[in-house]
Design a protein around this motif. Structure first.
Motif, PDB file in Angstrom:
ATOM      1  N   HIS A  78     -89.338  51.516  -5.629  1.00 27.64           N
ATOM      2  CA  HIS A  78     -88.065  52.002  -6.169  1.00 27.64           C
ATOM      3  C   HIS A  78     -87.713  51.140  -7.371  1.00 27.64           C
ATOM      4  O   HIS A  78     -87.664  49.913  -7.270  1.00 27.64           O
ATOM      5  N   PHE A  79     -87.474  51.798  -8.508  1.00 31.56           N
ATOM      6  CA  PHE A  79     -87.109  51.091  -9.727  1.00 31.56           C
ATOM      7  C   PHE A  79     -85.623  51.302 -10.006  1.00 31.56           C
ATOM      8  O   PHE A  79     -85.121  52.421  -9.904  1.00 31.56           O
ATOM      9  N   PHE A  80     -84.935  50.222 -10.345  1.00 31.08           N
ATOM     10  CA  PHE A  80     -83.512  50.264 -10.639  1.00 31.08           C
ATOM     11  C   PHE A  80     -83.334  50.498 -12.137  1.00 31.08           C
ATOM     12  O   PHE A  80     -83.713  49.653 -12.951  1.00 31.08           O
ATOM     13  N   PRO A  81     -82.759  51.645 -12.509  1.00 28.74           N
ATOM     14  CA  PRO A  81     -82.710  52.032 -13.921  1.00 28.74           C
ATOM     15  C   PRO A  81     -81.616  51.309 -14.698  1.00 28.74           C
ATOM     16  O   PRO A  81     -80.633  50.846 -14.147  1.00 28.74           O
ATOM     17  N   LYS A  82     -81.818  51.235 -15.993  1.00 26.72           N
ATOM     18  CA  LYS A  82     -80.801  50.761 -16.923  1.00 26.72           C
ATOM     19  C   LYS A  82     -80.005  51.967 -17.391  1.00 26.72           C
ATOM     20  O   LYS A  82     -80.488  53.101 -17.379  1.00 26.72           O
ATOM     21  N   ASN A  83     -78.765  51.726 -17.818  1.00 21.78           N
ATOM     22  CA  ASN A  83     -78.002  52.793 -18.472  1.00 21.78           C
ATOM     23  C   ASN A  83     -78.614  53.024 -19.846  1.00 21.78           C
ATOM     24  O   ASN A  83     -78.843  52.081 -20.599  1.00 21.78           O
ATOM     25  N   MET A  84     -78.888  54.266 -20.134  1.00 19.76           N
ATOM     26  CA  MET A  84     -79.415  54.627 -21.445  1.00 19.76           C
ATOM     27  C   MET A  84     -78.432  55.610 -22.070  1.00 19.76           C
ATOM     28  O   MET A  84     -77.693  56.299 -21.371  1.00 19.76           O
ATOM     29  N   TYR A  85     -78.425  55.669 -23.384  1.00 16.61           N
ATOM     30  CA  TYR A  85     -77.449  56.490 -24.082  1.00 16.61           C
ATOM     31  C   TYR A  85     -78.150  57.470 -25.011  1.00 16.61           C
ATOM     32  O   TYR A  85     -79.155  57.148 -25.628  1.00 16.61           O
ATOM     33  N   ALA A  86     -77.595  58.649 -25.067  1.00 20.18           N
ATOM     34  CA  ALA A  86     -78.082  59.681 -25.977  1.00 20.18           C
ATOM     35  C   ALA A  86     -76.877  60.275 -26.682  1.00 20.18           C
ATOM     36  O   ALA A  86     -75.763  60.275 -26.153  1.00 20.18           O
ATOM     37  N   GLN A  87     -77.103  60.771 -27.865  1.00 22.36           N
ATOM     38  CA  GLN A  87     -75.997  61.316 -28.635  1.00 22.36           C
ATOM     39  C   GLN A  87     -76.361  62.700 -29.156  1.00 22.36           C
ATOM     40  O   GLN A  87     -77.448  62.917 -29.670  1.00 22.36           O
ATOM     41  N   THR A  88     -75.431  63.615 -28.957  1.00 25.83           N
ATOM     42  CA  THR A  88     -75.532  64.927 -29.588  1.00 25.83           C
ATOM     43  C   THR A  88     -74.654  64.879 -30.821  1.00 25.83           C
ATOM     44  O   THR A  88     -74.073  63.851 -31.153  1.00 25.83           O
ATOM     45  N   GLN A  89     -74.474  66.004 -31.474  1.00 26.66           N
ATOM     46  CA  GLN A  89     -73.630  66.014 -32.677  1.00 26.66           C
ATOM     47  C   GLN A  89     -72.170  65.729 -32.353  1.00 26.66           C
ATOM     48  O   GLN A  89     -71.436  65.242 -33.192  1.00 26.66           O
ATOM     49  N   THR A  90     -71.750  66.027 -31.122  1.00 32.71           N
ATOM     50  CA  THR A  90     -70.333  65.870 -30.796  1.00 32.71           C
ATOM     51  C   THR A  90     -70.049  64.853 -29.697  1.00 32.71           C
ATOM     52  O   THR A  90     -68.896  64.522 -29.467  1.00 32.71           O
ATOM     53  N   GLN A  91     -71.068  64.359 -29.001  1.00 35.04           N
ATOM     54  CA  GLN A  91     -70.788  63.549 -27.824  1.00 35.04           C
ATOM     55  C   GLN A  91     -71.856  62.480 -27.612  1.00 35.04           C
ATOM     56  O   GLN A  91     -73.038  62.709 -27.834  1.00 35.04           O
ATOM     57  N   LEU A  92     -71.415  61.311 -27.134  1.00 35.81           N
ATOM     58  CA  LEU A  92     -72.296  60.250 -26.700  1.00 35.81           C
ATOM     59  C   LEU A  92     -72.225  60.218 -25.176  1.00 35.81           C
ATOM     60  O   LEU A  92     -71.148  60.170 -24.608  1.00 35.81           O
ATOM     61  N   TYR A  93     -73.361  60.283 -24.503  1.00 43.32           N
ATOM     62  CA  TYR A  93     -73.319  60.268 -23.049  1.00 43.32           C
ATOM     63  C   TYR A  93     -74.371  59.301 -22.506  1.00 43.32           C
ATOM     64  O   TYR A  93     -75.383  59.020 -23.129  1.00 43.32           O
TER      65      TYR A  93
END
Length: 179
Positions: A78-93
């Motif tokens: 089991h691997f514990f993930p990091k928070n990763m971020y992606a961005q669309t034209q209107t939103q960062l999630y």
């Protein structure tokens, strides 16, 4: 220079393997079973998406001689993930990439002295999260110490498939007994 170092390492390994020492944790024709706990440290690109991992790995070992054994290892990582971020034209999630993997590997363990061994394994890893279904190739090289009850090993393991290749350093501590 790299070729010379590789050739020297092979020569030292050949001398160590060819000495007549009797391994303390393998008996020819006998089965051993061990249950291990693994600490897994992602390296390379894998460390960008995963902090660390933990595993439980039962291993069955059959002595071909007093110095060499075949191994069969399975369990779960089991691997514990990091928070990763992606961005669309209107939103960062934010999102997380989960990875739970069931390794199924076969390999060998060869003692170069009474308690020190080298090993190698290869097999498949089956994902059980995010709907499962994906499988990856696994292969690893190990150096370790084992006696009649305990097995301590450190390995580099590669996970590759679906167009990517990831690596990790694994530390395994196992308790074993004869069957």
């Amino acid at each position: 220079m790299k070729t010379f170092i590789f050739a020297a390492a092979l020569a030292v390994l050949a001398v160590c393997v060819s000495t007549q020492t009797k391994a303390q944790s393998i008996e020819k024709g006998k089965l051993r079973f061990g249950i291990g706990a693994d600490a897994l440290l992602p390296v390379g690109n894998f460390s960008h998406s995963t902090n660390f991992g933990l595993g439980v790995t039962p291993r069955l070992q059959y002595g071909l001689s007093n110095k060499v054994a075949l191994t069969f290892t399975s369990g779960i990582y089991h691997f514990f993930p990091k928070n990763m971020y992606a961005q669309t034209q209107t939103q960062l999630y934010a999102y997380k990439w989960d990875l739970d993997l069931i390794p199924v590997k076969v390999g060998f363990k060869a003692f170069v002295s009474s308690h020190i061994y080298i090993g190698g394994e290869a097999g498949m890893g089956f994902q059980v999260d995010n709907g499962g279904g994906d499988s990856e190739y696994l292969y690893s090289g190990t150096v370790g110490y084992a006696n009649k009850k305990w097995d301590f090993g450190i390995r580099y393991e590669n996970i590759s498939g679906n167009g990517y290749r990831n690596g990790m350093i694994g530390l395994r501590v196992a308790y074993g007994f004869g069957l």
